[in-house]
Design an enzyme around this catalytic site. Structure first.
Site, PDB file in Angstrom:
ATOM      1  N   ASP A  72      43.428  45.113  85.855  1.00  0.00           N
ATOM      2  CA  ASP A  72      44.021  46.334  85.321  1.00  0.00           C
ATOM      3  C   ASP A  72      43.683  47.539  86.189  1.00  0.00           C
ATOM      4  O   ASP A  72      44.472  48.481  86.296  1.00  0.00           O
ATOM      5  CB  ASP A  72      43.546  46.573  83.889  1.00  0.00           C
ATOM      6  CG  ASP A  72      44.257  45.660  82.881  1.00  0.00           C
ATOM      7  OD1 ASP A  72      45.238  45.004  83.273  1.00  0.00           O
ATOM      8  OD2 ASP A  72      43.820  45.615  81.714  1.00  0.00           O
ATOM      9  N   GLY A  73      42.498  47.537  86.819  1.00  0.00           N
ATOM     10  CA  GLY A  73      42.123  48.642  87.689  1.00  0.00           C
ATOM     11  C   GLY A  73      43.083  48.803  88.855  1.00  0.00           C
ATOM     12  O   GLY A  73      43.432  49.923  89.245  1.00  0.00           O
ATOM     13  N   ASP A 147      43.212  56.938  80.443  1.00  0.00           N
ATOM     14  CA  ASP A 147      42.414  57.946  79.750  1.00  0.00           C
ATOM     15  C   ASP A 147      41.827  58.987  80.691  1.00  0.00           C
ATOM     16  O   ASP A 147      41.687  58.771  81.888  1.00  0.00           O
ATOM     17  CB  ASP A 147      41.269  57.277  78.960  1.00  0.00           C
ATOM     18  CG  ASP A 147      40.478  56.271  79.795  1.00  0.00           C
ATOM     19  OD1 ASP A 147      40.104  56.604  80.935  1.00  0.00           O
ATOM     20  OD2 ASP A 147      40.232  55.153  79.314  1.00  0.00           O
ATOM     21  N   THR A 187      43.348  50.169  74.429  1.00  0.00           N
ATOM     22  CA  THR A 187      42.678  48.863  74.477  1.00  0.00           C
ATOM     23  C   THR A 187      41.681  48.792  75.631  1.00  0.00           C
ATOM     24  O   THR A 187      41.218  47.712  75.985  1.00  0.00           O
ATOM     25  CB  THR A 187      43.720  47.732  74.624  1.00  0.00           C
ATOM     26  OG1 THR A 187      44.594  48.024  75.724  1.00  0.00           O
ATOM     27  CG2 THR A 187      44.547  47.576  73.360  1.00  0.00           C
TER      28      THR A 187
END
Length: 294
Positions: A72-73, A147, A187
């Protein structure tokens, strides 16, 4: 006839498993009627492949599909680079949890083949804009798909700040910081901080305190169009960090303002047919499976 004509490849090269998946993906794509572009770093995996190398700016302008191989990074980094451009993003998971990169390495040829045949689902994900102001002068700005986090950095010390939403005072808080999360990021770090899971299609943001000094400080969900403003208290004796997606950060100082809003840029994220957010939650978070009719 494929649904996409020009495909850019991006991978996290620190992992040998990622390098293997990139080689396997290129081998598959080379047999399709598509043009393949590699970003500067990814090209080092295939030094003798003869494929065109392009910067991320060029990929954004020339590609209609970007395939990210990694965790995901890796996709978060690509999201900030390609948000606002007319390009779709597809993720192949070579990381750990993989909420955003949802094709497994074993399914590369089958699932990518389906996408090229036009069998996919598309989602528009919004990003967060973050600006740091000092005496009404903008010092820095950033984008985040997941975020924006205000935190003390490597020091385990509380910070103090005031929170305003749409210019209305909410509270003055002492805590280890605050997570401002998009639905996509609900999440991720926000979940670890006790925040709510939000469906990706929601137009909302979650504000999740990090270890607040008072137990009554709970996560707040606000509409996506809200203007979230934090004022770093003059009483702080350290310089809190403002981090976007855990990958870029700026140091603030007492008296600074941090303003977070919904970005005008969005990301076109695609999934293979059959993708289901709740199924992803079940498999990634270990929720109990369905055992019968409702």
């Amino acid at each position: 006839m494929t649904a996409f004509k020009t495909i850019g490849l991006i991978g996290r090269l620190a992992s040998t498993s990622t390098q293997y998946s990139i080689s396997r993906l290129v081998s598959f794509l080379s047999k399709q009627q598509v043009e393949i572009l590699l970003d500067d770093e990814t090209s080092s995996v295939l030094p003798d492949g003869g494929y065109e190398i392009a910067s991320r700016n060029e990929l954004a302008l020339r590609c209609d599909l970007i395939i990210v191989v990694g965790g995901d990074g890796s996709l978060l980094s690509a999201a900030r680079a390609f948000a606002g451009h007319n390009v779709h993003i597809l993720g192949i998971n070579r990381g750990r949890l993989g909420f955003l990169t949802d094709i497994s390495p074993e399914e590369i040829e089958y699932k990518v083949g389906e996408v090229l045949d036009g069998k996919y689902l598309k989602e528009e994900r919004f990003l967060l804009d973050c600006r740091l102001l000092r005496d009404d002068t903008e010092l820095s700005s950033g984008l985040a798909l997941n975020d924006v986090v205000i935190h003390p950095g490597k020091f385990i010390r509380m910070i103090e700040f005031e929170l305003y939403i749409d210019d209305e005072f909410v509270y003055r808080q002492r805590s280890d910081g605050l997570i401002i999360s998009s639905p996509t990021g609900s999440t991720a770090y926000a979940l670890s901080g006790g925040g709510p899971i939000m469906h990706p299609n929601l137009d909302a943001m979650a504000l999740v305190p990090l270890y607040p000094h008072t137990l009554s400080s709970r996560p707040i969900v606000v509409r996506g169009s809200s203007i979230v403003r934090l004022i770093v208290s003059e009483d702080n004796n350290l310089n809190p960090l403002v981090t976007c997606d855990g990958q870029s950060q700026t140091m603030s100082q007492p008296g600074d303002e941090v303003i977070i809003t919904k970005s005008e840029k969005s990301l076109s994220l695609i999934h293979p047919e059959g993708h289901n957010f709740y199924e992803t939650c079940r498999s990634k978070l270990g929720w109990a499976s369905h055992t019968g009719n409702p």
